[in-house]
Design an enzyme around this catalytic site. Sequence first.
Site, short mmCIF file in Angstrom:
data_model
loop_
_atom_site.label_atom_id
_atom_site.label_comp_id
_atom_site.label_asym_id
_atom_site.label_seq_id
_atom_site.Cartn_x
_atom_site.Cartn_y
_atom_site.Cartn_z
N GLU A 33 0.82 -1.21 0.00
CA GLU A 33 0.00 0.00 0.00
C GLU A 33 0.86 1.26 0.00
OE1 GLU A 33 -3.02 0.18 -0.61
OE2 GLU A 33 -3.66 -1.87 -0.35
N TYR A 116 -6.56 5.77 4.92
CA TYR A 116 -6.64 4.82 3.81
C TYR A 116 -5.84 3.55 4.10
CZ TYR A 116 -5.25 2.41 -0.37
OH TYR A 116 -4.97 1.42 -1.26
N ASP A 134 -9.36 5.82 -1.50
CA ASP A 134 -8.22 6.33 -2.25
C ASP A 134 -8.75 7.02 -3.50
OD1 ASP A 134 -8.98 4.28 -3.94
OD2 ASP A 134 -6.97 3.43 -4.15
#
Length: 354
Positions: A33, A116, A134
Amino acid sequence: MNLSESLLRWYSQNKRPLPWRETRDPYKIWLSEVILQQTRVAQGTDYYHRFLAAFPDVRSLAAADEQDVLKLWQGLGYYSRARNMHHTAKEVVEKHNGIFPQSAAGLKKLKGIGDYTAAAISSICFDEPTAVLDGNVARVISRLYALDLAVDSNEGRKTLTDLANSLLDTNHPGTFNQAVMELGALVCTPKSPACNTCPVAFACEALKRNQIENFPVKTPKKSPTVRHLNYVVISFIKDKQEFILMRKRTGNDIWKNMYDFPCIETEYASDASDVLERCVKSGLLGEFSFVVKDVSDEYIHQLSHRRLLARFIRIELQDIPILQDHITSVKKDQIAELPLPRLIDRYISNMLLL
C-alpha cells in the site's frame, strides 16, 4: 443482483494476479500500500519484490540502515514516506513485539499510516468492516452518486467516506475494498471509462445523466512553486582516483537524508559564471584553481507542489578541497551506492558520470 454482488462477481473474474493479493500478512499488505501510493502497479511490483528480498519481514526492516531503505526507495519520490515506513517498522517491533495492530484505529497510531492505509490493512488482513478511500474509490463513488462536492475538500472526503462505508459488504470487507479499487483502476478510469463493461453501471447516476466526464469534482490546483537549482559537480584526483563532492541533505526540505551535489539556489535562472562566483565567495571552492568541464542543459523535475529547474556545472579542481559541513567526497564509482533523488540519478545517467 445488487451492487455488492455484481461488483464481487466482476472482481473474482477480472482481478489482476498481483503478488500482495496472495497474502494476508499485514507487513506485506502495508508495504504494497505504501509503495502503490507512489507509483503504478507495474513499477510498484518491482519495488515490492525488491523490498521483500531485502527486508522479508518487519523485524528486518526495523533493523535496516536508513540509507539502505532510501536507496531501495530511490525513484519513487516522497522520500518522507520511506523514512516513516522505517520508523513505523521500528515502532511495531519495539512497542508491539513485531505484531501489527488489528484495528484501523490502532494502526493509525503508527507514524505514516493514515485513514486509507489503516482501512486497507485492517479490512484485508483482519476482516474489519472499514471502507477504504483512495483516488480510485473516490472516483467510483463520486460517479455513482454524481457527487457535486470536491473530492479533495474536507466536506467531500467526509461524504465519500460515509458513502463508502454505507456501500461496504461487511461480510467480505477486504475483498469488497479491493474490488472497488480495481474497478477504478481498470474500468472507471479518469478518462474514457469503459461504462459499457462496468458491473455497476445500472447504479451510476453520472452515467444516467450522461455526465460521466464531469466527475469527480476537484478543487482547482494552484500553480507549483518554481525553484532554480544550480548544482556544482566538483571532481578532483586523490591517490590516482577520481572523487566527487556530494552533499547530504538535512533539515525539512525535499529529499531529506538523500545525497545530491553542492547547490546554489537562486531566485531566477543564473548563468554559470555567477554561480561559480557565489561558490568562491561561500568558500566551497576555497582558493583552488579549477577548470569548467561542462554546463548542462536545463533539467525540469516536477514534484507535487514544486517545479525544479536544475542546471549542472561540472568542474575539475586542481587540488584536494577542504570539506564543509554535510559535504563528503565519494569515489566516482561508488556514487551509485548512495540514495540519490531521481533528478540526480537522471543527470548521472545522461552524463555517463559513473
